[in-house]
Write an enzyme that holds these catalytic residues in place. Sequence first.
Site, PDB file in Angstrom:
ATOM      1  N   GLY A 151      11.709  -1.072   2.248  1.00 44.17           N
ATOM      2  CA  GLY A 151      12.260  -0.067   1.359  1.00 44.17           C
ATOM      3  C   GLY A 151      12.031   1.348   1.852  1.00 44.17           C
ATOM      4  O   GLY A 151      11.898   1.605   3.050  1.00 44.17           O
ATOM      5  N   CYS A 152      11.936   2.276   0.897  1.00 41.48           N
ATOM      6  CA  CYS A 152      11.982   3.700   1.224  1.00 41.48           C
ATOM      7  C   CYS A 152      10.765   4.196   1.991  1.00 41.48           C
ATOM      8  O   CYS A 152      10.833   5.248   2.632  1.00 41.48           O
ATOM      9  CB  CYS A 152      12.151   4.510  -0.064  1.00 41.48           C
ATOM     10  SG  CYS A 152      13.721   4.216  -0.908  1.00 41.48           S
ATOM     11  N   TYR A 153       9.645   3.499   1.945  1.00 41.49           N
ATOM     12  CA  TYR A 153       8.460   3.986   2.666  1.00 41.49           C
ATOM     13  C   TYR A 153       8.344   3.410   4.073  1.00 41.49           C
ATOM     14  O   TYR A 153       7.366   3.646   4.778  1.00 41.49           O
ATOM     15  CB  TYR A 153       7.172   3.725   1.889  1.00 41.49           C
ATOM     16  CG  TYR A 153       6.905   2.297   1.446  1.00 41.49           C
ATOM     17  CD1 TYR A 153       6.867   1.236   2.340  1.00 41.49           C
ATOM     18  CD2 TYR A 153       6.622   2.010   0.112  1.00 41.49           C
ATOM     19  CE1 TYR A 153       6.590  -0.046   1.937  1.00 41.49           C
ATOM     20  CE2 TYR A 153       6.332   0.720  -0.316  1.00 41.49           C
ATOM     21  CZ  TYR A 153       6.318  -0.301   0.600  1.00 41.49           C
ATOM     22  OH  TYR A 153       6.047  -1.576   0.188  1.00 41.49           O
ATOM     23  N   PHE A 342       7.801   6.418  -1.342  1.00 37.48           N
ATOM     24  CA  PHE A 342       7.495   5.389  -2.341  1.00 37.48           C
ATOM     25  C   PHE A 342       8.391   4.180  -2.140  1.00 37.48           C
ATOM     26  O   PHE A 342       9.545   4.288  -1.729  1.00 37.48           O
ATOM     27  CB  PHE A 342       7.702   5.960  -3.743  1.00 37.48           C
ATOM     28  CG  PHE A 342       6.978   7.248  -3.978  1.00 37.48           C
ATOM     29  CD1 PHE A 342       5.638   7.260  -4.328  1.00 37.48           C
ATOM     30  CD2 PHE A 342       7.627   8.462  -3.803  1.00 37.48           C
ATOM     31  CE1 PHE A 342       4.961   8.452  -4.516  1.00 37.48           C
ATOM     32  CE2 PHE A 342       6.961   9.661  -3.991  1.00 37.48           C
ATOM     33  CZ  PHE A 342       5.627   9.658  -4.345  1.00 37.48           C
TER      34      PHE A 342
END
Length: 357
Positions: A151-153, A342
């Site tokens: 994901g975003c991290y 996050f």
Amino acid sequence: MTEAYLNRIETAVPPHDVHAAFAAFARSQLADDRRKLRILDRMVERSGIEHRYSCLAPGLDPGNDAVDADGLYRPGSFPTTAARMRLYEEHAPALATRAVEKLQLGDQRDRITHLVVSSCTGFSAPGLDIDIIERCGLRGSVERTMVGFMGCYAAINALKIARHIVRSEPQARVLVLSIELCTLHLQETSDLEQILTFLLFADGCAASIVSADPTGLRLDAFNALLTPDTRQLLTWHIRESGFDMVLSGRLPAAVQEGIGGRADEFLAGHRIPDVDAWAVHPGGRTVLDAVERAFALPPSALAVSRNILRRFGNMSSATVMFVLAALMDQATAGQVGCAMAFGPGLVAETMMFRKAA
């Protein structure tokens, strides 16, 4: 021990601005529910996003009822996961190559020893890592690492891996690539939370070099903060009709609670006022608001993150690299920075850095 530096970052997005077209599609999904439609319109207006780019061209023909020009997203017959993955295999290598070529490696491309790729929006094998080696003329002996479905991290984790490589092999030059084609996973739904989730996301790619050369940003420390009992607030599952992501409306409050009072865990001996630059992943306007409140930051502290959100939307793992690229251009020697992103868990991945001379 050898220090690792993020020497350069280059970014690329596809040519098609689809924000207006996708917002119009979202409204069509809620046309029979005036209350939800009012909420949607208010949230789109307050999102802080003006542009989002996609590898898919928006449907502009009045006689075409599909969201995109090629008819991939046609009401009542949205594509399977297999069809979406075929498009990822087509478009991801081209966008990644654009970003890498902007690094202008020239005769330095033979010095690349490692390749670290982060992506959570598509998979194949042989995959994007092999594609990049072949398309960009890298040596076949380049060591490859894939950071998938985090994901975003994920970009923070990719930089962490690159730092470990350079600290253990001082002659290493690591090409770090973060690429996401989030718009391949549009879902046909009348669920307001899921619609609002998708209206954040876009396509983008960042390519960077990490080495022991003392230029750019010195990568000083990494940390991960897991917030207990929050795993249901951000979910990302592979289903029959694409990858299904939902961000709960309770996520910003969980972010604020999860990082508030925990700065000592990731600031590596610094205090919040000591941090000159905040490279916070713009997961959405309310997420940035939550970080600002958690650390009592002035509005100017997250101005770069908000500008990236406005211009590009949320490109998942690539987004924080866009923020770092902008901050690298602005920072002066010796300034201390903190990057933060996050993702599912709920986890905040953090990185402390310092601008080199």
